[in-house]
Design an enzyme around this catalytic site. Structure first.
Site, PDB file in Angstrom:
ATOM      1  N   SER A 241      20.283  83.196  79.346  1.00 46.17           N
ATOM      2  CA  SER A 241      21.019  82.391  80.210  1.00 46.17           C
ATOM      3  C   SER A 241      20.130  81.625  80.886  1.00 46.17           C
ATOM      4  O   SER A 241      20.387  80.678  81.602  1.00 46.17           O
ATOM      5  CB  SER A 241      21.871  83.162  81.161  1.00 46.17           C
TER       6      SER A 241
ATOM      7  N   HIS B  17      22.927  79.714  72.861  1.00 43.32           N
ATOM      8  CA  HIS B  17      23.563  80.361  73.935  1.00 43.32           C
ATOM      9  C   HIS B  17      25.074  80.462  73.789  1.00 43.32           C
ATOM     10  O   HIS B  17      25.691  79.629  74.077  1.00 43.32           O
ATOM     11  CB  HIS B  17      23.041  79.552  75.306  1.00 43.32           C
TER      12      HIS B  17
ATOM     13  N   GLU C  16      25.772  76.527  73.294  1.00 40.43           N
ATOM     14  CA  GLU C  16      24.671  75.520  73.703  1.00 40.43           C
ATOM     15  C   GLU C  16      23.659  75.714  72.961  1.00 40.43           C
ATOM     16  O   GLU C  16      22.964  76.969  72.207  1.00 40.43           O
ATOM     17  CB  GLU C  16      24.449  75.539  75.001  1.00 40.43           C
TER      18      GLU C  16
ATOM     19  N   ASN D 119      25.756  76.128  83.080  1.00 39.04           N
ATOM     20  CA  ASN D 119      25.366  77.078  84.370  1.00 39.04           C
ATOM     21  C   ASN D 119      24.524  76.271  85.401  1.00 39.04           C
ATOM     22  O   ASN D 119      24.467  76.542  86.404  1.00 39.04           O
ATOM     23  CB  ASN D 119      24.393  78.274  84.022  1.00 39.04           C
TER      24      ASN D 119
HETATM   25  P1  NAI Z   1      23.658  93.991  77.899  1.00 37.74           P
HETATM   26  O1  NAI Z   1      22.971  94.910  79.041  1.00 37.74           O
HETATM   27  O2  NAI Z   1      25.060  94.225  77.855  1.00 37.74           O
HETATM   28  O3  NAI Z   1      22.958  94.372  76.543  1.00 37.74           O
HETATM   29  C1  NAI Z   1      21.623  94.472  76.325  1.00 37.74           C
HETATM   30  C2  NAI Z   1      21.171  95.470  75.307  1.00 37.74           C
HETATM   31  O4  NAI Z   1      20.094  95.146  74.966  1.00 37.74           O
HETATM   32  C3  NAI Z   1      21.550  96.927  75.633  1.00 37.74           C
HETATM   33  O5  NAI Z   1      22.331  97.318  74.846  1.00 37.74           O
HETATM   34  C4  NAI Z   1      20.084  97.508  75.657  1.00 37.74           C
HETATM   35  O6  NAI Z   1      20.040  98.570  74.904  1.00 37.74           O
HETATM   36  C5  NAI Z   1      19.331  96.427  74.667  1.00 37.74           C
HETATM   37  N1  NAI Z   1      18.032  96.376  74.601  1.00 37.74           N
HETATM   38  C6  NAI Z   1      17.185  96.358  75.606  1.00 37.74           C
HETATM   39  N2  NAI Z   1      16.011  96.094  75.234  1.00 37.74           N
HETATM   40  C7  NAI Z   1      15.779  96.405  73.878  1.00 37.74           C
HETATM   41  C8  NAI Z   1      14.875  96.161  73.063  1.00 37.74           C
HETATM   42  N3  NAI Z   1      13.624  95.912  73.132  1.00 37.74           N
HETATM   43  N4  NAI Z   1      15.186  96.129  71.583  1.00 37.74           N
HETATM   44  C9  NAI Z   1      16.563  96.511  71.326  1.00 37.74           C
HETATM   45  N5  NAI Z   1      17.555  96.445  72.177  1.00 37.74           N
HETATM   46  C10 NAI Z   1      17.251  96.496  73.427  1.00 37.74           C
HETATM   47  O7  NAI Z   1      23.300  92.422  78.163  1.00 37.74           O
HETATM   48  P2  NAI Z   1      24.172  91.025  77.822  1.00 37.74           P
HETATM   49  O8  NAI Z   1      25.153  90.763  79.048  1.00 37.74           O
HETATM   50  O9  NAI Z   1      24.795  91.168  76.535  1.00 37.74           O
HETATM   51  O10 NAI Z   1      23.042  89.962  77.781  1.00 37.74           O
HETATM   52  C11 NAI Z   1      22.073  90.027  76.716  1.00 37.74           C
HETATM   53  C12 NAI Z   1      21.530  88.449  76.869  1.00 37.74           C
HETATM   54  O11 NAI Z   1      22.423  87.393  76.758  1.00 37.74           O
HETATM   55  C13 NAI Z   1      20.656  88.437  78.211  1.00 37.74           C
HETATM   56  O12 NAI Z   1      19.383  87.374  77.851  1.00 37.74           O
HETATM   57  C14 NAI Z   1      21.587  87.390  78.959  1.00 37.74           C
HETATM   58  O13 NAI Z   1      21.078  86.461  79.980  1.00 37.74           O
HETATM   59  C15 NAI Z   1      22.501  86.813  77.904  1.00 37.74           C
HETATM   60  N6  NAI Z   1      23.803  86.298  78.171  1.00 37.74           N
HETATM   61  C16 NAI Z   1      24.704  86.917  78.872  1.00 37.74           C
HETATM   62  C17 NAI Z   1      25.847  86.717  79.268  1.00 37.74           C
HETATM   63  C18 NAI Z   1      26.782  87.399  80.019  1.00 37.74           C
HETATM   64  O14 NAI Z   1      28.001  86.936  80.001  1.00 37.74           O
HETATM   65  N7  NAI Z   1      26.772  88.798  80.026  1.00 37.74           N
HETATM   66  C19 NAI Z   1      26.587  85.131  78.754  1.00 37.74           C
HETATM   67  C20 NAI Z   1      25.377  84.440  77.910  1.00 37.74           C
HETATM   68  C21 NAI Z   1      23.997  84.777  77.903  1.00 37.74           C
END
Ligand code: NAI
Length: 385
Positions: free
Chosen positions: A116, A137, A149, A187
């Site tokens: 993001s 995105h 996006e 954003n």
């Molecule tokens: P989250 O915290 O729910 O999930 C992240 C996952 O990645 C966790 O399950 C963790 O175990 C795993 N992880 C961490 N390091 C790892 C690695 N080295 N190898 C494999 N797995 C690993 O995070 P979320 O909210 O799903 O966000 C993920 C990405 O998406 C971020 O870059 C965030 O900026 C982006 N994003 C988030 C949005 C949201 O509303 N939550 C919307 C759009 C983008």
């Protein structure tokens, strides 16, 4: 084509569902075994619900789930045509992961990030062939929000853009291409929805409930800014604001708010902590808004012209096309209208004079009208005919 997704959290799980529903075999990798099983369980629940609602047949629901391989080993991405990364938002960790992904996958495999707030260029910089990096995105929840996006970095090849866009379009999503700049389109353009609302509150013009009422009842937005910030989480929303502010070299237009910072520091994150701008306890007393139509209109117009100005400036700086900027806000965050079409409707001269009024009153750069807005008013132009 096999689709790889790295990270089985909120976003990764949603993206996997979309890919599997569109007939792809999917490999989902996460380091954490528990998160993988949680993701599998959640999908099962979602599929059962979709079967109940007769949106998918029982057979389809089983097939969708069978297409997904859950794994802890990134080497399982070897045969993927694309890998979409959705792990935690940290450049150092993402860089390590992308170096590894390039070694494991084939030459033609697109390497995409769902980041993001990080630049796609910085993630792609670790690749030997950085032409295959791209930002894809999604919005939360990925299966429900139509917008995606598509963000080429300076290194990305035209072929990567075409292939990535075709894939996501094929999933029935609305794709918009945008420049690799902080906040991409949504954003960035949405900042004043929160920032100006907080500012209005801080000036003592109105309380949270009144500002929310103005934006929903008069403005037609689905949620008011404070309800929405409580939903997103004040910790998350504050961090995004701070990141965008720093990334824009501290342009005062994006200045974060002390009110939000204090709420976040106090642990008033919003719904998830039971208290944010509002109290979510069952016996909480709800504040009624001051439904004064003059005050409501004043609040709504002030926030709307700030949003329009941000959208116009994004167009001015070629962050996206005018169609992309309008689609992004309606399909990514459910705005009732595209901001540029809205500006046409209001009259660009009216938007400009409202902004100039604010600019003169406050003398703050935050309210400076976009040069494109001035230029268009001078020429008597509209965004759409
Ligand atoms: P989250 O915290 O729910 O999930 C992240 C996952 O990645 C966790 O399950 C963790 O175990 C795993 N992880 C961490 N390091 C790892 C690695 N080295 N190898 C494999 N797995 C690993 O995070 P979320 O909210 O799903 O966000 C993920 C990405 O998406 C971020 O870059 C965030 O900026 C982006 N994003 C988030 C949005 C949201 O509303 N939550 C919307 C759009 C983008």
């Amino acid at each position: 084509m096999i689709v790889g997704v790295l990270g089985a959290g909120t976003m990764g799980s949603g993206i996997v569902q979309v890919a599997a529903q569109n007939g792809h075999d999917v490999v989902l990798v996460d380091l954490n075994e528990q998160i993988l099983s949680k993701s599998r369980e959640q999908l099962k629940k979602i599929m059962n619900r979709l079967v109940e609602k007769e949106r998918v047949s029982e057979k389809e629901a089983i097939q969708i789930q069978q297409r997904i391989t859950y794994s802890k080993d990134v080497h399982d991405f070897a045969d993927c045509g694309i890998v979409i990364e959705a792990i935690l938002e940290n450049l150092e960790i993402k860089s390590k992961v992308f170096t590894q992904l390039e070694q494991i996958t084939g030459n033609d495999c697109i390497l995409a990030s769902n980041t993001s707030s990080l630049s796609i260029a910085s993630i792609g910089a670790v690749l030997e062939d950085s032409e295959k990096i791209i930002g894809i995105h999604f919005f939360n929840p990925a299966p429900l929000m139509p917008l995606v996006e598509i963000i080429p970095a300076v290194q990305t090849s035209a072929d990567t853009v075409v292939r990535a866009k075709a894939l996501i379009d094929g999933w029935g999503k609305v794709t918009v291409e945008c420049k690799d700049t902080p906040g991409f389109i949504v954003n960035r353009v949405a900042r004043p929805f929160y920032g100006e609302a907080l500012r209005i509150y801080e000036e003592g013009v109105a309380d949270f409930a009144t500002i929310d009422w103005a934006m929903t009842s008069i403005g037609g937005f689905r949620m008011g800014p404070f309800t929405l910030m409580d939903y997103i989480g004040n910790d998350v929303n504050y961090t995004v604001t701070e990141t965008v502010f720093a990334a824009f070299y501290y342009d005062p237009r994006y200045k974060p708010s002390f009110t939000q910072k204090r709420h976040s520091e106090a642990g008033y994150f919003g719904r998830k902590s039971g208290r944010g701008y509002y109290d979510y306890a069952e016996d909480a007393i709800k504040n009624s808004p001051n439904e004064d139509p003059v005050l409501g209109k004043q609040i709504f117009e002030r926030i709307l012209v700030m949003l329009v100005n941000e959208a116009v400036d994004a167009l001015f700086l070629n962050i996206g096309s005018k169609e992309a900027i309008d689609l992004a806000m309606t399909k990514g965050v459910n705005y009732p209208k595209g901001l540029l079409s809205w500006a046409d409707e209001l009259g660009l001269d009216n938007v400009l004079s409202k902004l100039e009024e604010l600019f003169h009153e406050y003398g703050e750069d935050r309210y400076r009208p976009s040069p494109l807005l001035r230029r268009m008013v001078m020429k008597g132009e509209k965004f759409f005919e």
